[in-house]
Motif scaffolding. Sequence first.
Motif, PDB file in Angstrom:
ATOM      1  N   GLU A  28      42.191  32.446  44.143  1.00 31.93           N
ATOM      2  CA  GLU A  28      43.200  33.510  44.227  1.00 31.93           C
ATOM      3  C   GLU A  28      43.364  34.253  45.443  1.00 31.93           C
ATOM      4  OE1 GLU A  28      45.569  36.027  43.350  1.00 31.93           O
ATOM      5  OE2 GLU A  28      45.631  35.001  41.582  1.00 31.93           O
ATOM      6  N   PRO A  30      41.537  39.067  39.892  1.00 32.76           N
ATOM      7  CA  PRO A  30      42.475  37.864  39.249  1.00 32.76           C
ATOM      8  C   PRO A  30      43.386  38.194  38.308  1.00 32.76           C
ATOM      9  CG  PRO A  30      40.328  38.191  38.060  1.00 32.76           C
ATOM     10  CD  PRO A  30      40.259  39.279  39.042  1.00 32.76           C
ATOM     11  N   LEU A  75      38.103  34.431  45.143  1.00 31.75           N
ATOM     12  CA  LEU A  75      39.285  35.572  45.406  1.00 31.75           C
ATOM     13  C   LEU A  75      39.636  35.894  46.820  1.00 31.75           C
ATOM     14  CD1 LEU A  75      37.953  38.364  42.609  1.00 31.75           C
ATOM     15  CD2 LEU A  75      39.692  36.664  42.486  1.00 31.75           C
TER      16      LEU A  75
END
Length: 509
Positions: free
Chosen positions: A147, A152, A187
Motif C-alpha cells: 500500500e 490501509p 505501508l
Amino acid sequence: MPHVVTQACCGDASCVYACPVNCIHPTPDEPDFGVAEMLYIDPSTCVDCGACVSACPVGAIVPGHRLPDDQARFADINAGHYTTGVADAVRFPVDPSRQLPMAPVTKPRRLAVDEPVSIGIVGSGPSAMYAADELLRHPQVSVTLYERLRRPFGLARYGVAPDHTATRSVMWLFDDIARDPRCEIKLGLTVGRDIMLDDLRERHDAVIWAGGAPTDRALAIPGITAPGVVSATAFVGWYNDHRDHDHLDVDLATSRAVVIGNGNVALDVARILTADPDTLAATAISRHALATLRRSEIEEVVVLGRRGPAQAAFTLPELVGLVESGANVVVDPAELSRPPDTPDATTRAKLDLLAEVAARPRRGGRTLRLGFRRSPVRIDADAEGRAAGVVVERNRVTDDGTIEPTGTTDTIAARLVLTSIGYRGIPVPGLPFDEARGVIPNDAGRVVADGTPVPGMYVTGWIKRGPSGFIGTNKTDSAQTVASLLADLEAGALADRHPRRRGLLDLLS
C-alpha cells in the motif's frame, strides 16, 4: 416484525449466505446483483432469526420494530422490491409461483498443492482485502499487501464521507482480515517507484493488482482549469485526510458552490459543504478541513445533473440519507415531470421522495439545491482568472432517456466548482491497458495481453471492471479473481512456482 436493510448496505452479500430462508435478494447469482442499489429483505418470508444481522459487516440490518426514525422509510423500500406498485401506493403481490434462486453456499476446500503459496496484492482497499480474505481461507496461502499510503483500506477510509460512520465500519472487517498471522500489509510503498512490479512477480507465486480507479473522468469544457475548479476526488481526499490532497487550497469564501454531476459522491460533498461543522466534529473528518468549514461563507450548493430526476445517478438509499439527515434540500417542482412509464420500484420511490421534498415549505439557512437537465458548457472566470460561474445548457430528456440540447443557456454564479462525473483507472507500467474503458484487460481476473493471459498476474476491483458498484460489490468480484488464480495454481499454469524469496529490504535496496 421482519428485519430491514437500511442505508448503510454495502452489498457484499454476506447476509445472503447467512439467511436460512432465502429472503434476501438480489443474490450474487441473479442478473441484477451488479446494478442493484442495495439488497432487500422480503418481509413475507423473513423469519426474524437475526442471522443476517450478525453477518452484515456494516450494521445495515435492523429489526423492523427498532428502526430509527431517520431510517423508517427503508421498511417500505425493502417491501417495495417484492411488490409491483401503482398510483396511490396500491401494491399487488408478486406472482407467488416466482421462485428466486438460492445463493449457493460453498465450503472451503483443500488446495491440490501441499507446499506454501505466497501471493502479493498491490493495494489495500476493499477489493484487495476481500481478495486476501478469500485466499487466507486456505492454510498454505500467505498474503502480502503493498500500500502506497500511510494507512490501509483505500476508499473505505479515504472515499466514504466521514459522517457515514456505519459504512466506514466495514474497516473493522478489514482489521480482522489483517490480523491473520499469514497476512502482512506493507505501508508507504509505491509499486513502480519504491519497488518494481517485476520484483513482486519474482517474490511471489502470483500477484493481484488491486489499484482501483484513482483519478477523475475529465470534463472537457472551456475554463475547467481555472482556479476554484476542484475535482470531487480531490475534495473528498481533502476532508478525509488523504496525503495526496491534504494541502488542497479550498476557498470557501463564497456564497455559492456548484457540483457538476449528481452521483452519490456529488451528494456527499454537497452535504459536507452545507452541514453544521459541529455535527462533523465527532466524525473522522480531517481537522484542517473542519477548521476551514467552520470559516465557510457558503450559503447554497447547487448539484447539477445532465438528465432528468428519473435518470439521476444518485441511489435511493443515498437520497433517503440526505433528506433524513436534516439537510435543507430544495427541489424545483417544475423539474419533476414523471416519465409516462416508470415500472422500476426504485425509480418510483426516488421520484416520490423528490416530489415530497419539492412540496415542503422553504426554510432559511444553508440550502442544497438539486437541479436536473443541465449540461455544463463552460466555466466563466473573473478579472483575476478565477472561476466566477458555470454556464449551463438546458436539456430535454426524451421518453427513452435520450438527452436533447435545447439551445437555452443560463449562468450560475459560483466561485467554487466541483466536478463529480465519475472515476477512471490509470495505466500501470508493465501491464496492458484499455484506454477506452480505463481498465486492465482481463478474463475473469486473469490479466490478458494481446489475447493471451499473463502468467501469474491477476486483477480485481475497479481497475478490473470499471468504477461501478459499492464497497461490498468487490467481494464477489475478488472471489472470481481468486478462483481463477487458484485454478491456475492447481493446474500448474503459473509462470514460476518457486519464487525468489528475497527479503523486502533486499528488494528495496
